[in-house]
Design a protein around this motif. Structure first.
Motif, PDB file in Angstrom:
ATOM      1  N   GLU A  15       0.844  -1.086  -0.020  1.00  0.00           N
ATOM      2  CA  GLU A  15      -0.031  -0.001  -0.127  1.00  0.00           C
ATOM      3  C   GLU A  15       0.937   1.309   0.060  1.00  0.00           C
ATOM      4  O   GLU A  15       1.895   1.106   0.685  1.00  0.00           O
ATOM      5  N   LEU A  17       2.401   5.130   0.948  1.00  0.00           N
ATOM      6  CA  LEU A  17       2.379   5.399   2.509  1.00  0.00           C
ATOM      7  C   LEU A  17       1.407   6.503   2.584  1.00  0.00           C
ATOM      8  O   LEU A  17       1.034   7.374   1.708  1.00  0.00           O
ATOM      9  N   LEU A  18       0.882   6.586   3.783  1.00  0.00           N
ATOM     10  CA  LEU A  18       0.031   7.861   4.058  1.00  0.00           C
ATOM     11  C   LEU A  18       0.781   9.238   4.284  1.00  0.00           C
ATOM     12  O   LEU A  18       1.792   9.162   4.667  1.00  0.00           O
ATOM     13  N   PRO A  19      -0.010  10.247   4.192  1.00  0.00           N
ATOM     14  CA  PRO A  19       0.458  11.565   4.462  1.00  0.00           C
ATOM     15  C   PRO A  19       1.101  11.673   5.619  1.00  0.00           C
ATOM     16  O   PRO A  19       2.206  12.119   5.802  1.00  0.00           O
ATOM     17  N   VAL A  20       0.634  11.187   6.754  1.00  0.00           N
ATOM     18  CA  VAL A  20       1.311  11.363   8.018  1.00  0.00           C
ATOM     19  C   VAL A  20       2.454  10.396   7.897  1.00  0.00           C
ATOM     20  O   VAL A  20       3.434  10.720   8.922  1.00  0.00           O
ATOM     21  N   GLU A  21       2.438   9.363   7.374  1.00  0.00           N
ATOM     22  CA  GLU A  21       3.729   8.446   7.598  1.00  0.00           C
ATOM     23  C   GLU A  21       4.820   8.898   6.860  1.00  0.00           C
ATOM     24  O   GLU A  21       5.881   9.060   7.264  1.00  0.00           O
ATOM     25  N   LYS A  22       4.377   9.601   5.670  1.00  0.00           N
ATOM     26  CA  LYS A  22       5.493  10.446   5.088  1.00  0.00           C
ATOM     27  C   LYS A  22       6.086  11.641   5.846  1.00  0.00           C
ATOM     28  O   LYS A  22       7.378  11.785   5.821  1.00  0.00           O
TER      29      LYS A  22
END
Length: 50
Positions: A15, A17-22
């Motif tokens: 999947e 990456l989510l923006p918060v993960e980035k």
């Protein structure tokens, strides 16, 4: 032909990456680089003497 990997067999696809993960990755890398530079400066001007 290459053998199928475990992901191919199970049908899992990575999947994005989510923006918060980035953002967390960027903050972690930035903090690490800044601390490395600070350590280099401190060790340059305050060498360990023992």
């Amino acid at each position: 032909m290459s053998e199928p990997t475990l992901n191919d067999i199970q049908g899992n696809v990575p999947e994005p990456l989510l923006p918060v993960e980035k953002k967390l990755i960027g903050i972690s890398l930035g903090t690490g680089i800044v601390l490395l530079v600070i350590l280099a400066i401190v060790s340059r001007y305050l060498p360990a003497t023992f």
